[in-house]
Design a protein around this motif. Structure first.
Motif, PDB file in Angstrom:
ATOM      1  N   PHE A  94       0.831  -1.207   0.000  1.00  0.00           N
ATOM      2  CA  PHE A  94       0.000   0.000   0.000  1.00  0.00           C
ATOM      3  C   PHE A  94       0.866   1.258   0.000  1.00  0.00           C
ATOM      4  CE2 PHE A  94      -2.039   3.452   2.305  1.00  0.00           C
ATOM      5  CZ  PHE A  94      -3.300   3.524   1.729  1.00  0.00           C
ATOM      6  N   TYR A  95       2.028   1.214   0.670  1.00  0.00           N
ATOM      7  CA  TYR A  95       2.840   2.403   0.888  1.00  0.00           C
ATOM      8  C   TYR A  95       3.784   2.725  -0.265  1.00  0.00           C
ATOM      9  CZ  TYR A  95       1.267   1.819   5.720  1.00  0.00           C
ATOM     10  OH  TYR A  95       0.501   1.686   6.850  1.00  0.00           O
ATOM     11  N   GLY A  96       3.974   1.780  -1.194  1.00  0.00           N
ATOM     12  CA  GLY A  96       4.939   2.012  -2.256  1.00  0.00           C
ATOM     13  C   GLY A  96       6.358   2.051  -1.718  1.00  0.00           C
TER      14      GLY A  96
ATOM     15  N   VAL B  92      -0.437   8.067   1.374  1.00  0.00           N
ATOM     16  CA  VAL B  92       0.243   7.921   0.080  1.00  0.00           C
ATOM     17  C   VAL B  92      -0.799   7.835  -1.023  1.00  0.00           C
ATOM     18  CG1 VAL B  92       2.274   6.776   1.032  1.00  0.00           C
ATOM     19  CG2 VAL B  92       0.320   5.404   0.349  1.00  0.00           C
ATOM     20  N   ASN B  93      -0.361   8.182  -2.221  1.00  0.00           N
ATOM     21  CA  ASN B  93      -1.220   8.060  -3.396  1.00  0.00           C
ATOM     22  C   ASN B  93      -0.332   7.794  -4.602  1.00  0.00           C
ATOM     23  OD1 ASN B  93      -3.354   8.016  -5.146  1.00  0.00           O
ATOM     24  ND2 ASN B  93      -3.653  10.228  -5.179  1.00  0.00           N
ATOM     25  N   HIS B  94       0.172   6.576  -4.672  1.00  0.00           N
ATOM     26  CA  HIS B  94       1.071   6.182  -5.751  1.00  0.00           C
ATOM     27  C   HIS B  94       0.270   5.650  -6.933  1.00  0.00           C
ATOM     28  CE1 HIS B  94       4.919   6.469  -3.547  1.00  0.00           C
ATOM     29  NE2 HIS B  94       4.197   6.155  -2.481  1.00  0.00           N
TER      30      HIS B  94
ATOM     31  N   HIS C 131       0.171  -0.589  -4.917  1.00  0.00           N
ATOM     32  CA  HIS C 131      -0.608   0.404  -4.163  1.00  0.00           C
ATOM     33  C   HIS C 131      -2.054   0.418  -4.633  1.00  0.00           C
ATOM     34  CE1 HIS C 131      -1.833   4.068  -2.160  1.00  0.00           C
ATOM     35  NE2 HIS C 131      -2.275   4.511  -3.324  1.00  0.00           N
ATOM     36  N   ARG C 132      -2.268   0.391  -5.938  1.00  0.00           N
ATOM     37  CA  ARG C 132      -3.634   0.451  -6.459  1.00  0.00           C
ATOM     38  C   ARG C 132      -4.442  -0.770  -6.029  1.00  0.00           C
ATOM     39  NH1 ARG C 132      -3.761  -0.072 -11.585  1.00  0.00           N
ATOM     40  NH2 ARG C 132      -1.539  -0.228 -12.119  1.00  0.00           N
TER      41      ARG C 132
ATOM     42  N   CYS D 188      -3.983  -2.565  -3.263  1.00  0.00           N
ATOM     43  CA  CYS D 188      -4.272  -2.464  -1.832  1.00  0.00           C
ATOM     44  C   CYS D 188      -5.265  -1.354  -1.529  1.00  0.00           C
ATOM     45  CB  CYS D 188      -2.983  -2.233  -1.052  1.00  0.00           C
ATOM     46  SG  CYS D 188      -1.847  -3.642  -1.062  1.00  0.00           S
ATOM     47  N   ARG D 189      -5.141  -0.224  -2.213  1.00  0.00           N
ATOM     48  CA  ARG D 189      -6.043   0.900  -1.923  1.00  0.00           C
ATOM     49  C   ARG D 189      -7.489   0.501  -2.191  1.00  0.00           C
ATOM     50  NH1 ARG D 189      -6.409   6.189  -0.981  1.00  0.00           N
ATOM     51  NH2 ARG D 189      -4.152   6.448  -0.872  1.00  0.00           N
TER      52      ARG D 189
ATOM     53  N   ARG E  86      -2.333  -4.660   7.005  1.00  0.00           N
ATOM     54  CA  ARG E  86      -1.271  -4.299   6.066  1.00  0.00           C
ATOM     55  C   ARG E  86      -0.044  -5.157   6.387  1.00  0.00           C
ATOM     56  NH1 ARG E  86      -2.148   2.322   5.950  1.00  0.00           N
ATOM     57  NH2 ARG E  86      -4.112   2.253   4.762  1.00  0.00           N
TER      58      ARG E  86
ATOM     59  N   GLN F   7      10.231  -0.659   2.389  1.00  0.00           N
ATOM     60  CA  GLN F   7       9.155  -0.275   3.314  1.00  0.00           C
ATOM     61  C   GLN F   7       9.589  -0.517   4.756  1.00  0.00           C
ATOM     62  OE1 GLN F   7       7.138  -2.862   1.054  1.00  0.00           O
ATOM     63  NE2 GLN F   7       6.340  -1.349  -0.370  1.00  0.00           N
TER      64      GLN F   7
END
Length: 308
Positions: free
Chosen positions: A115-117, A130-132, A137-138, A140-141, A161, A269
């Motif tokens: 999720f965190y990239g 975060v918004n990678h 990430h996509r 998990c988001r 997570r 991470q």
């Protein structure tokens, strides 16, 4: 307590279920005969949620379902399978929870530190926003968003997570062991990327902790409190196995073999389990060497998690 579990025949699910023997367990599986064979006939197995108008019969839902993310190259078809195996079932569960008048008290749903990239060397906890645009990430988001839709005054939602879960016969460590046992182990890429890990016993213990603590909700980093770099992880694993530590896998070779999926091993991470610890959770294996000794070293005694 009546609990519905998805992913019960998976790596973490099979470790978790023996610790729920005093509960009434229903497992969702596409292959009930295989599920009964692996898990025993003391549980109930269903092959679809379609026959259930809601989930009012359950006190809790533990959602661990999902296509393994690292086993294959990320072709477009495989990416679709990774996404839909997580998003679809989570959406169905949330819809069934919202459809009832007396829904489950808690939904515990999977996610990952992906999720965190790539956060390089800085440490962080669950408060990091975060918004990678990267794939992990996509995945998990949206996975988390589908689960959060079930949140209400009646149902709390906890998100796992999860880092690299350490176990001898399954997961990433099991795939690494043969090379290390032959003396060919070594760091990946620069080796400076942080490698968030958690012992399987703490993974199971953490899920049970969230299940029993009514105040728990939101995202939790399921990672040990002392993350290490990939180089340190590799060196410690070789030490525990009494093997040399000379070899190195260059990043280009990993990318050649895994393609885009190599980012899971090359991204960094340094995730800390702040919320778990603040709420009173104590890790059995906070430090890596002890965790590896218990899992694969000379002192290893068990293959499944012990008493929690």
């Amino acid at each position: 307590m009546n609990i519905l579990v998805t992913g019960g025949t998976g790596f973490i699910g099979k470790a978790l279920l023996p610790h729920l023997t005093h509960e009434r367990i229903t497992v969702l599986s596409r292959n009930p005969p295989r599920a009964y064979q692996q898990l025993g006939h003391h549980i109930k197995v269903i092959d679809t949620l379609d026959t259930l108008p809601n989930l009012d019969d359950f006190d809790a839902v533990i959602n661990l379902a999902g296509e393994p993310i690292i086993n294959k190259r990320w072709t477009e078809r495989q990416k679709q399978e990774i996404c839909q195996s997580r998003w679809t079932i989570t959406r169905q569960l949330a819809d069934k929870i919202k459809a009832g008048n007396h829904p489950p008290h808690v939904l515990i749903s999977g996610s990952a530190v992906g999720f965190y990239g790539d956060q390089q060397s800085r440490s962080f906890d669950e408060s990091l926003e975060v918004n990678h645009q990267d794939f992990a990430h996509r995945v998990c988001r949206q996975w988390e968003e589908e689960a959060q839709a079930a949140q209400s005054e009646h149902t709390r939602v906890c998100l796992l997570r999860t880092g690299i879960v350490l176990a001898r016969h399954d997961g990433a460590l099991a795939r690494m062991l043969p090379a290390y046992q032959l003396g060919f182990g070594g760091p990946i890429g620069s080796g400076q990327q942080y490698f968030p890990w958690i012992h399987l016993q703490d993974m199971v213990k953490g899920i049970l902790f969230l299940l029993k603590h009514d105040e728990a909700s939101g995202a939790y980093n399921f990672t040990a409190p002392y993350p290490v770099t990939n180089k340190e992880f590799s060196r410690t694993l070789a030490k525990v196995l009494h093997r040399p530590h000379f070899f190195k896998t260059p990043a280009w070779l990993l990318k050649l073999g895994l393609g885009e999926a190599a980012t899971l091993l090359l991204d960094s991470q340094r995730a800390l389990p702040k919320r778990l610890q603040e709420q009173g959770f104590h890790f059995c294996f906070p430090k890596l060497e002890h965790a590896l000794e218990e899992t694969v070293g000379d002192k290893s005694r068990i293959d499944e998690p012990g008493g929690v």
